[in-house]
Design a protein around this motif. Structure first.
Motif, PDB file in Angstrom:
ATOM      1  N   ARG A   1      49.074  44.680 -20.989  1.00  0.00           N
ATOM      2  CA  ARG A   1      48.410  43.611 -21.440  1.00  0.00           C
ATOM      3  C   ARG A   1      48.487  42.258 -20.618  1.00  0.00           C
ATOM      4  O   ARG A   1      49.073  42.054 -19.707  1.00  0.00           O
ATOM      5  CB  ARG A   1      49.538  43.171 -22.605  1.00  0.00           C
ATOM      6  N   ARG A   2      47.538  41.340 -20.945  1.00  0.00           N
ATOM      7  CA  ARG A   2      47.116  40.326 -20.171  1.00  0.00           C
ATOM      8  C   ARG A   2      47.888  39.104 -20.691  1.00  0.00           C
ATOM      9  O   ARG A   2      48.362  38.770 -21.848  1.00  0.00           O
ATOM     10  CB  ARG A   2      45.543  39.811 -20.626  1.00  0.00           C
ATOM     11  N   VAL A   3      48.317  38.325 -19.612  1.00  0.00           N
ATOM     12  CA  VAL A   3      48.860  36.853 -19.690  1.00  0.00           C
ATOM     13  C   VAL A   3      47.839  36.050 -20.028  1.00  0.00           C
ATOM     14  O   VAL A   3      47.012  35.653 -18.806  1.00  0.00           O
ATOM     15  CB  VAL A   3      49.716  36.379 -18.445  1.00  0.00           C
ATOM     16  N   GLU A   4      47.669  35.513 -21.137  1.00  0.00           N
ATOM     17  CA  GLU A   4      46.609  34.572 -21.663  1.00  0.00           C
ATOM     18  C   GLU A   4      47.216  33.217 -21.508  1.00  0.00           C
ATOM     19  O   GLU A   4      48.224  32.890 -21.535  1.00  0.00           O
ATOM     20  CB  GLU A   4      46.343  34.919 -23.219  1.00  0.00           C
ATOM     21  N   GLN A   5      46.131  32.546 -20.817  1.00  0.00           N
ATOM     22  CA  GLN A   5      46.380  31.108 -20.478  1.00  0.00           C
ATOM     23  C   GLN A   5      45.715  30.049 -21.389  1.00  0.00           C
ATOM     24  O   GLN A   5      44.684  30.529 -21.907  1.00  0.00           O
ATOM     25  CB  GLN A   5      45.973  30.795 -19.000  1.00  0.00           C
ATOM     26  N   ALA A   6      46.160  29.192 -21.921  1.00  0.00           N
ATOM     27  CA  ALA A   6      45.451  28.084 -22.768  1.00  0.00           C
ATOM     28  C   ALA A   6      44.382  27.554 -22.038  1.00  0.00           C
ATOM     29  O   ALA A   6      43.234  27.164 -22.628  1.00  0.00           O
ATOM     30  CB  ALA A   6      46.491  26.937 -23.158  1.00  0.00           C
ATOM     31  N   GLU A   7      44.390  27.362 -20.696  1.00  0.00           N
ATOM     32  CA  GLU A   7      43.269  26.562 -20.080  1.00  0.00           C
ATOM     33  C   GLU A   7      43.014  27.286 -18.816  1.00  0.00           C
ATOM     34  O   GLU A   7      43.927  27.243 -17.819  1.00  0.00           O
ATOM     35  CB  GLU A   7      43.630  25.069 -19.905  1.00  0.00           C
ATOM     36  N   TRP A   8      41.988  28.175 -18.827  1.00  0.00           N
ATOM     37  CA  TRP A   8      41.473  29.014 -17.786  1.00  0.00           C
ATOM     38  C   TRP A   8      40.839  28.209 -16.546  1.00  0.00           C
ATOM     39  O   TRP A   8      40.858  28.304 -15.243  1.00  0.00           O
ATOM     40  CB  TRP A   8      40.624  30.211 -18.035  1.00  0.00           C
ATOM     41  N   ALA A   9      40.085  27.232 -17.090  1.00  0.00           N
ATOM     42  CA  ALA A   9      39.093  26.253 -16.293  1.00  0.00           C
ATOM     43  C   ALA A   9      39.836  25.230 -15.580  1.00  0.00           C
ATOM     44  O   ALA A   9      39.413  24.783 -14.481  1.00  0.00           O
ATOM     45  CB  ALA A   9      37.652  25.954 -16.687  1.00  0.00           C
ATOM     46  N   LYS A  10      40.901  24.630 -16.022  1.00  0.00           N
ATOM     47  CA  LYS A  10      41.829  23.642 -15.625  1.00  0.00           C
ATOM     48  C   LYS A  10      43.123  24.048 -15.674  1.00  0.00           C
ATOM     49  O   LYS A  10      43.874  23.355 -16.416  1.00  0.00           O
ATOM     50  CB  LYS A  10      41.352  22.194 -16.160  1.00  0.00           C
ATOM     51  N   PRO A  11      43.549  24.757 -14.701  1.00  0.00           N
ATOM     52  CA  PRO A  11      44.870  25.396 -14.859  1.00  0.00           C
ATOM     53  C   PRO A  11      45.860  24.193 -14.411  1.00  0.00           C
ATOM     54  O   PRO A  11      45.900  23.545 -13.552  1.00  0.00           O
ATOM     55  CB  PRO A  11      44.823  26.360 -13.838  1.00  0.00           C
ATOM     56  N   VAL A  12      47.075  24.389 -15.267  1.00  0.00           N
ATOM     57  CA  VAL A  12      48.443  23.458 -14.816  1.00  0.00           C
ATOM     58  C   VAL A  12      49.293  24.435 -14.532  1.00  0.00           C
ATOM     59  O   VAL A  12      49.580  25.132 -15.216  1.00  0.00           O
ATOM     60  CB  VAL A  12      48.636  22.826 -16.077  1.00  0.00           C
ATOM     61  N   ARG A  13      49.697  24.227 -13.261  1.00  0.00           N
ATOM     62  CA  ARG A  13      50.974  25.243 -12.962  1.00  0.00           C
ATOM     63  C   ARG A  13      52.097  25.348 -13.626  1.00  0.00           C
ATOM     64  O   ARG A  13      52.438  26.652 -14.050  1.00  0.00           O
ATOM     65  CB  ARG A  13      51.418  24.584 -11.243  1.00  0.00           C
ATOM     66  N   GLU A  14      52.605  24.334 -14.123  1.00  0.00           N
ATOM     67  CA  GLU A  14      53.760  24.473 -15.139  1.00  0.00           C
ATOM     68  C   GLU A  14      53.407  25.377 -16.314  1.00  0.00           C
ATOM     69  O   GLU A  14      54.178  26.337 -16.870  1.00  0.00           O
ATOM     70  CB  GLU A  14      54.268  23.219 -15.429  1.00  0.00           C
ATOM     71  N   ASP A  15      52.215  25.076 -16.900  1.00  0.00           N
ATOM     72  CA  ASP A  15      51.838  25.903 -17.982  1.00  0.00           C
ATOM     73  C   ASP A  15      51.596  27.443 -17.719  1.00  0.00           C
ATOM     74  O   ASP A  15      52.174  28.148 -18.382  1.00  0.00           O
ATOM     75  CB  ASP A  15      50.532  25.230 -18.704  1.00  0.00           C
ATOM     76  N   TRP A  16      50.885  27.549 -16.642  1.00  0.00           N
ATOM     77  CA  TRP A  16      50.645  28.953 -16.405  1.00  0.00           C
ATOM     78  C   TRP A  16      51.910  29.730 -15.667  1.00  0.00           C
ATOM     79  O   TRP A  16      51.959  30.920 -16.337  1.00  0.00           O
ATOM     80  CB  TRP A  16      49.652  29.106 -15.006  1.00  0.00           C
ATOM     81  N   VAL A  17      52.782  28.993 -15.340  1.00  0.00           N
ATOM     82  CA  VAL A  17      54.151  29.636 -14.727  1.00  0.00           C
ATOM     83  C   VAL A  17      54.804  30.070 -16.149  1.00  0.00           C
ATOM     84  O   VAL A  17      55.581  31.145 -16.475  1.00  0.00           O
ATOM     85  CB  VAL A  17      54.970  28.827 -14.003  1.00  0.00           C
ATOM     86  N   ALA A  18      54.839  29.215 -17.245  1.00  0.00           N
ATOM     87  CA  ALA A  18      55.488  29.270 -18.386  1.00  0.00           C
ATOM     88  C   ALA A  18      55.238  30.292 -19.179  1.00  0.00           C
ATOM     89  O   ALA A  18      55.864  31.192 -19.639  1.00  0.00           O
ATOM     90  CB  ALA A  18      55.543  27.741 -19.216  1.00  0.00           C
ATOM     91  N   ARG A  19      53.892  30.564 -19.200  1.00  0.00           N
ATOM     92  CA  ARG A  19      53.140  31.538 -19.919  1.00  0.00           C
ATOM     93  C   ARG A  19      53.618  33.100 -19.261  1.00  0.00           C
ATOM     94  O   ARG A  19      53.875  34.270 -20.193  1.00  0.00           O
ATOM     95  CB  ARG A  19      51.642  31.630 -19.901  1.00  0.00           C
ATOM     96  N   VAL A  20      53.807  32.993 -17.759  1.00  0.00           N
ATOM     97  CA  VAL A  20      54.411  34.356 -17.141  1.00  0.00           C
ATOM     98  C   VAL A  20      55.673  34.460 -17.665  1.00  0.00           C
ATOM     99  O   VAL A  20      55.997  35.444 -18.039  1.00  0.00           O
ATOM    100  CB  VAL A  20      54.007  34.273 -15.556  1.00  0.00           C
ATOM    101  N   VAL A  21      56.488  33.489 -17.536  1.00  0.00           N
ATOM    102  CA  VAL A  21      57.814  33.483 -17.995  1.00  0.00           C
ATOM    103  C   VAL A  21      58.014  34.045 -19.536  1.00  0.00           C
ATOM    104  O   VAL A  21      58.728  35.308 -19.787  1.00  0.00           O
ATOM    105  CB  VAL A  21      58.508  32.419 -17.789  1.00  0.00           C
ATOM    106  N   GLU A  22      57.365  33.688 -20.349  1.00  0.00           N
ATOM    107  CA  GLU A  22      57.344  33.809 -21.687  1.00  0.00           C
ATOM    108  C   GLU A  22      57.023  35.458 -22.061  1.00  0.00           C
ATOM    109  O   GLU A  22      57.622  36.268 -22.630  1.00  0.00           O
ATOM    110  CB  GLU A  22      56.344  33.241 -22.654  1.00  0.00           C
ATOM    111  N   GLU A  23      55.997  35.712 -21.253  1.00  0.00           N
ATOM    112  CA  GLU A  23      55.518  37.182 -21.188  1.00  0.00           C
ATOM    113  C   GLU A  23      56.447  38.256 -20.916  1.00  0.00           C
ATOM    114  O   GLU A  23      56.699  39.331 -21.514  1.00  0.00           O
ATOM    115  CB  GLU A  23      54.129  37.487 -20.715  1.00  0.00           C
ATOM    116  N   VAL A  24      57.246  38.228 -19.620  1.00  0.00           N
ATOM    117  CA  VAL A  24      58.236  38.852 -19.069  1.00  0.00           C
ATOM    118  C   VAL A  24      59.465  38.694 -20.162  1.00  0.00           C
ATOM    119  O   VAL A  24      59.890  40.123 -20.383  1.00  0.00           O
ATOM    120  CB  VAL A  24      58.535  38.324 -17.709  1.00  0.00           C
ATOM    121  N   GLU A  25      59.779  37.699 -20.699  1.00  0.00           N
ATOM    122  CA  GLU A  25      60.918  37.685 -21.494  1.00  0.00           C
ATOM    123  C   GLU A  25      60.633  38.549 -22.741  1.00  0.00           C
ATOM    124  O   GLU A  25      61.555  38.887 -23.511  1.00  0.00           O
ATOM    125  CB  GLU A  25      61.226  36.332 -21.937  1.00  0.00           C
TER     126      GLU A  25
END
Length: 184
Positions: free
Chosen positions: A34-58
């Motif tokens: 499954r894909r880790v979806e990001q809220a903002e693909w074109a203007k990535p915010v490090r903290e948001d991207w990291v949080a999504r990875v953590v959420e999906e792993v959890e």
């Protein structure tokens, strides 16, 4: 480890991986991916991207194998201190040099520099000799810091659909071999 023993988390990079990208093709083929979806693909915010990875792993109920490309590698690496013990391994492809001031777009530098701590799980890093977003020497340096096995992909560009790596069967074979060496 078999695909059915793990949750394969596809972590795309900047602007996401389109339908022809190897990550999208693998996601369609691998039953537990499954894909880790990001809220903002074109203007990535490090903290948001990291949080999504953590959420999906959890959220995972099986051991996790990270499959990250480009800026997705940066998000995954920055997430490592927050991932606990669920990650069985990481397959990392084409890490951009996010500390290089000449990277474009400029805001990708907010993902740098990479942490240099050894990863607490097995990892494999695939790098090209002519990647426009990160030199092979840079990939070699971070692979050594992380304790990752480095695979030389030769002159393969950014290892994406644009560089001719849509299906990327060689990558699939390397991934299958990597997966087979992980413990369930």
């Amino acid at each position: 480890m078999k695909v059915s023993d793990a949750e394969i988390l596809i972590i795309p990079g900047y602007t996401n991986s389109g339908p022809e990208h190897w990550q999208s093709r693998w996601q369609a083929k691998l039953s537990t991916a499954r894909r880790v979806e990001q809220a903002e693909w074109a203007k990535p915010v490090r903290e948001d991207w990291v949080a999504r990875v953590v959420e999906e792993v959890e959220a995972a109920t099986k051991p996790v194998v990270l499959v990250a490309h480009s800026l997705g590698v940066a998000a995954a690496i920055h997430a490592v201190p927050h991932l606990g013990s669920k990650v069985a391994g990481a397959f990392l492809v084409a890490p951009p040099d996010v500390a290089n001031p000449s990277i474009r777009p400029k805001h990708l530098m907010t993902f740098g520099p990479y942490p240099r701590d050894p990863l607490p799980f097995p990892s494999l890093l695939v790098a090209s000799r002519n990647d426009p977003f990160g030199s092979y020497d840079h990939a070699d340096d971070v692979a050594n810091a992380w304790g990752s096995f480095l695979v030389d992909a030769g002159d393969s560009g950014h290892l994406n659909a644009e560089s001719g790596h849509g299906p990327w069967p060689e990558g699939g074979m390397v991934f299958a071999q990597f997966l087979s060496r992980l413990k369930a």
